[in-house]
Design an enzyme around this catalytic site. Structure first.
Site: not given
Length: 813
Positions: A107, A110, A512, A707, A711
């Site tokens: 559960c 735990c 960007d 990318d 950045d």
């Protein structure tokens, strides 16, 4: 209490030096130890639940090491570097990280217990457990603590941990399902039989029954209920005992109290031929609770299926090329530098580069991209992808924990293990609620004992059962696991726990340009030379300065240059988002944007006087210490469905900004194509950062998509950051999410999925709270029988998990 013999070490029988205070409590007796080594080993034996070792040994141990049980010695094997190579990664700060499987998790309590216990160990930096998959991610400082110590600490609180292995994970799942089915079957059979006897007993109370026959039926009910309690319900008692040993109140504590008290009271009534028996409630409660947890287990495993599918992508065997010919070896034996033959239809066993052949590679299971990608010599390939058409030979570059697939798995684990703020709040509420529940049950029982003693016990029993806060603790992790799994199948990797919760609240999406809205595959469209150098020399100079860079601009010059036979640059220094400088044959060169070049000289020529030059290209300048040498014009293509994706984000109520370091003409051209009104051009990284802070100062929640090359500071500043996928970048990705597919419509999917997941979490929390608010007074007033309480509590947990599973369905674009 101290042992009788204090002169000799209880562990090894050597004399105990005077003025030493080394002791270990074993079976309630405090025994003297001669040194810290014996104390540590004895404590490890006791903490590992192996104290019986001292009862059955025929002689004391001559040394500390000799007394370590075999099971503890085996754990030290996981400290060996050659074994850790397959499942342990080490970062630049020499901090180790590993993925583990935990057996015995039943559960959410735990999970909480393990995280609290292991995180407190000196040297453990982070320990997180994913309740859905029972996988744990541990980070530790090996100079302070070893992995074997961590595994022993987990064993000391009653759980079994071992390094993650996809095959063993499946075995654990099968074992878990098999054991759960057996317990459920015995509980079901017992409940049916006891209920039949209970009906007869109830009828006898109404119409009259012979006392001997009634007593016989009670004994038969006792015999049937006993295996249900001691076998089927054993996991509840084990879990509760683990919690109590560390002075915590888990969710199985009230469950165990309910079953144990009802069974004990029924046994007493049977032995003494007095009072009421509750064997029917005991067996029915156990059966319904086990049924609910079995269904929940299946749903939980399904929710985490996407992450497990990634692990299974790597093949077990591979064909390695040697001087003596091809040989079939296990993938774990492949090393960097090996050459491997890949037949059509085979999975690629590790990251590498193609050295022979041309084919198409299916990367759909990794990136969500449905179309195979053409690959040829010198192209990189990722382990776990599938060769489609023709045979290939690859040279292996990365293996084990260094591969892209392993990086993806670590990032996905991190996301599922980190808890969003809403989950942390729910856990705190659940932990407090258990204590409140026990106090409330005691108070209600006392009130009923004073007013109607016959009703007090079963009302307290029902109250214990019906209000167990399992659904409250499951509400958030079940939804987040299902959501991250669905996005992973689309090629959107969620790497931080807070990402979905934050993305759902985003007001501004900042994009960007190069590599984000555009393909990032720049091409040299044209150039102007202002020096005695020819075009090829200019290109070679630029390529030498960009050596080692992963930026799309660098790749253009690498492709166009003949650098191996020409110049070499030294003392290279890069300025993020602006340019690079370096020495070539004693001359200082600068390559970058106009502002960067103008920092060293004035641009002497207005290139825009040339009417035949492109108007919307990216401009890169090359200069030495004295003058401008050349201007390069690089073109890029807009990504497919970029305009549709921008409009879809606007339709969701998001303001979309385009912020780029490129020139005004190039930025305006792209913005017009995709329909973005808010634009900023010629931006340095610090300028982009200022814009993010400016928006945040106004109370806006910002998502930054870039990318990941230049950045990083801006991505870190945004409340939620999304990096475009890319093989080498991915391994070091620090963004909150990674768009593996690089397919912009999937970004819209991520926003929609985030909103759906937060809505479902709120629905789950609302359901759990409403259920408890309604059930608590009804049970306190005696309107909920114990068997009804069992059904209600199990059903509430199941409703939460099934509601979360709706997130496994794809979103509508």
């Amino acid at each position: 209490m101290k042992g009788n013999n204090e002169e000799n070490c209880f562990h090894c029988s050597l004399p105990v030096p005077k003025n030493t205070t080394y002791h270990v409590e074993i079976d309630g007796v405090e025994h003297a130890m001669c040194c810290p080594g014996c104390q540590a080993v004895a404590q490890a034996i006791v903490d590992g639940g192996l104290a019986s070792f001292y009862q059955y040994r025929t002689d004391t141990s001559p040394t500390a090491r000799a007394a370590v049980p075999e099971v503890l010695q085996e754990l030290t094997l996981y400290d060996k570097p050659e074994l850790q190579r397959t499942f342990v990664s080490t970062d630049e700060k020499n901090i180790k990280q590993a993925s583990l499987i935990l057996e015995g998790i039943v559960c959410a309590a735990c999970v909480w217990l393990n995280e609290r216990h292991i995180s407190a160990l000196p040297g453990v930096i982070e320990f997180r457990v994913n309740y859905s998959s029972h996988r744990a991610r541990v980070r530790w400082d090996d100079t302070q603590i070893h992995l074997s110590d961590i595994l022993q600490a987990i064993a000391s609180i009653g759980y079994l941990a071992h390094p993650f292995d996809a095959g063993r994970q499946e075995e654990v799942y099968k074992k878990e399902r098999s054991y759960a089915l057996k317990r459920l079957a015995i509980a079901g059979l017992g409940a049916i039989q006891v209920m039949m006897l209970a009906v007869a007993l109830y009828a006898g109370d109404y119409s009259g029954m012979d006392a001997g026959l009634e007593h016989f039926m009670r004994w038969v009910s006792l015999l049937i209920a006993t295996p249900v309690v001691f076998y089927s319900a054993r996991s509840f008692f084990t879990s509760a005992w683990r919690d109590l040993k560390v002075r915590q109140l888990g969710m199985d504590v009230p469950v165990s109290l309910a079953i144990g008290l009802a069974y004990a009271a029924s046994c007493w009534a049977t032995f003494t031929r007095s009072g009421e028996v509750y064997f029917d409630s005991v067996t029915m409660f156990t059966f319904f609770l086990l049924a609910g947890r079995f269904l929940e287990m299946g749903a939980r495993q399904k929710a985490g299926q996407a992450a497990e599918e990634l692990v299974k992508l790597l093949p077990a065997m591979a064909t390695r090329i040697t001087d003596d010919g091809d040989e079939t070896v296990a993938v774990t034996e492949i090393l960097s530098g090996d050459k491997v033959r890949i037949k059509p239809g085979d999975s690629i066993p590790a990251d590498g580069v193609i050295v022979e052949g041309r084919s198409s590679i299916d990367e759909s299971l990794l990136t969500g991209e449905s179309h195979p990608l053409a690959k040829t010599i010198n192209d990189k390939v990722i382990g776990g992808t599938v060769n489609i058409e023709s045979p290939l030979v690859i040279e292996v570059q990365e293996v084990g924990e260094d591969t892209v697939l392993a990086s993806i798995q670590r990032l996905l684990d991190r996301a599922q293990l980190e808890k969003p703020s809403i989950a942390k709040t729910a856990d705190k509420v659940a932990a407090v609620f258990v204590g409140f529940l026990l106090v409330l049950v005691s108070a209600v029982a006392m009130w009923w004992w004073q007013h109607d003693p016959d009703q007090a016990f079963w009302i307290a029993l029902s109250l214990l059962v019906v209000t167990c806060p399992c659904a409250l603790s499951l509400a958030t992790p079940a939804a987040m696991t299902a959501a991250t799994g669905s996005l992973t199948r689309l090629g959107v990797l969620t790497t931080r726990g807070h990402a979905l919760e934050t993305l759902a609240k985003v007001t501004h999406v900042v994009l960007d340009k190069t590599g984000t809205l555009t393909q990032g595959r720049l091409a040299l469209e044209s150039m102007i030379v202002y020096s005695e150098m020819d075009k090829q020399q200019c290109i070679n100079t630029a390529a030498a300065l960009e050596l080692g860079s992963e930026h799309p601009v660098a790749k253009v010059f690498f492709h166009e240059s003949s650098i191996p036979n020409t110049c070499v640059a030294s003392e290279i220094e890069a300025v993020s988002g602006q340019g690079v400088t370096g020495l070539i044959d004693g001359t200082q060169y600068r390559l970058g944007c106009a502002a960067y070049i103008e920092g060293g000289l004035n641009v002497p020529v207005n290139y825009k006087e040339h009417g035949d030059l492109p108007r919307h290209s990216t401009e890169i300048y090359l200069a030495n210490e004295d003058a401008l040498i050349a201007v390069f014009f690089l073109s890029d293509e807009l990504r497919e469905q970029a305009a549709e994706s921008v409009q879809a984000m606007k339709a969701l109520g998001k303001q979309v900004w385009l912020v780029s370091g490129d020139n005004e003409a190039a930025v305006s051209y792209i913005a017009h194509q995709v329909g973005i009104e808010n634009t900023r051009h010629s931006m340095k990284p610090e300028d982009k950062l200022a814009i993010i802070h400016e928006l945040q100062a106004k109370g806006e929640i910002v998502a930054m998509i870039g990318d990941g090359v230049n950045d990083a500071p801006v991505l870190a500043a945004a409340q939620v950051s999304i990096a475009m996928g890319g093989g080498t970048q991915l391994a070091q990705a620090s963004a909150d999410m990674v768009l593996l597919s690089e397919h912009l419509p999937h970004l819209v999917d991520a926003i929609k999925m985030a909103q759906r997941s937060v809505n479902i979490v709120h629905q789950n929390l609302a359901w759990a709270l409403i259920y408890n608010v309604l059930a608590l007074p009804l049970a306190s007033m005696g309107y909920v029988a114990p068997w009804m309480a069992a059904i209600g509590m199990s059903a509430s947990s199941l409703v939460v998990v099934l509601n979360a599973l709706r997130l496994n369905k794809s979103v509508d674009i």
